[in-house]
Scaffold this motif. Structure first.
Motif, mmCIF file in Angstrom:
data_model
loop_
_atom_site.group_PDB
_atom_site.id
_atom_site.type_symbol
_atom_site.label_atom_id
_atom_site.label_comp_id
_atom_site.label_asym_id
_atom_site.label_seq_id
_atom_site.Cartn_x
_atom_site.Cartn_y
_atom_site.Cartn_z
ATOM 1 N N ASN A 86 7.281 12.561 1.755
ATOM 2 C CA ASN A 86 7.492 11.266 1.124
ATOM 3 C C ASN A 86 6.348 10.343 1.549
ATOM 4 O O ASN A 86 6.477 9.533 2.472
ATOM 5 C CB ASN A 86 8.849 10.696 1.533
ATOM 6 C CG ASN A 86 9.215 9.479 0.732
ATOM 7 O OD1 ASN A 86 8.351 8.796 0.189
ATOM 8 N ND2 ASN A 86 10.497 9.203 0.657
ATOM 9 N N GLY A 87 5.232 10.482 0.871
ATOM 10 C CA GLY A 87 4.031 9.725 1.210
ATOM 11 C C GLY A 87 4.162 8.229 0.988
ATOM 12 O O GLY A 87 3.613 7.432 1.749
ATOM 13 N N GLN A 88 4.875 7.828 -0.038
ATOM 14 C CA GLN A 88 5.006 6.405 -0.335
ATOM 15 C C GLN A 88 5.691 5.658 0.811
ATOM 16 O O GLN A 88 5.234 4.613 1.247
ATOM 17 C CB GLN A 88 5.799 6.202 -1.639
ATOM 18 C CG GLN A 88 5.089 6.723 -2.858
ATOM 19 C CD GLN A 88 3.810 5.962 -3.126
ATOM 20 O OE1 GLN A 88 3.751 4.753 -2.969
ATOM 21 N NE2 GLN A 88 2.780 6.672 -3.509
ATOM 22 N N ALA A 89 6.785 6.203 1.300
ATOM 23 C CA ALA A 89 7.499 5.546 2.393
ATOM 24 C C ALA A 89 6.747 5.680 3.716
ATOM 25 O O ALA A 89 6.785 4.787 4.553
ATOM 26 C CB ALA A 89 8.905 6.113 2.520
ATOM 27 N N ILE A 91 3.543 5.578 4.168
ATOM 28 C CA ILE A 91 2.489 4.560 4.219
ATOM 29 C C ILE A 91 3.056 3.223 4.668
ATOM 30 O O ILE A 91 2.433 2.505 5.451
ATOM 31 C CB ILE A 91 1.795 4.455 2.842
ATOM 32 C CG1 ILE A 91 0.973 5.711 2.609
ATOM 33 C CG2 ILE A 91 0.923 3.220 2.758
ATOM 34 C CD1 ILE A 91 0.423 5.833 1.212
#
Length: 113
Positions: A86-89, A91
């Motif tokens: 889950n790259g968005q979270a 970051i």
């Protein structure tokens, strides 16, 4: 189109929802475990030494305790999100880590804390 921007070649992997629950590469998992095994004990040791040196008094010890607690929680959450890709979270949590580091660094920028 991606000749000059190699990071764009990873975009298909990030955008593919079927890869969200795929296991992360072993090297990344080992790095996360290493971070958890080294960072938290080192921070806890620093906090204990600061408490001993000041007899637990002062605002700095209180702030360091808060920094330890926040960093530990962020690291746990970041590790879980990274493992779930889950790259968005992830970051967002990195930005929270930077915020914590800046607040801690600010202690050495003021004369009377």
């Amino acid at each position: 189109m991606t000749d000059g921007l190699p990071h764009l070649s990873c975009l298909s992997c990030v955008a593919d929802p079927s890869l969200l629950d795929a296991p992360i590469p072993d090297i990344l998992d080992r790095r996360l475990v290493l971070l958890e095994q080294r960072l938290i004990p080192a921070m806890l040791d620093s906090l204990h030494r600061m408490i001993e040196a000041t007899d637990g008094r002062g605002r700095t010890v209180l702030l360091m305790g808060a920094v330890f607690k926040r960093t530990s929680a962020l690291l746990d959450a970041f590790s879980e999100l990274a493992r779930r890709r889950n790259g968005q979270a992830s970051i967002v949590l990195l930005r929270a880590h930077l915020d914590t580091a800046m607040r801690l660094h600010a202690l050495w920028l003021v004369e009377d804390f």
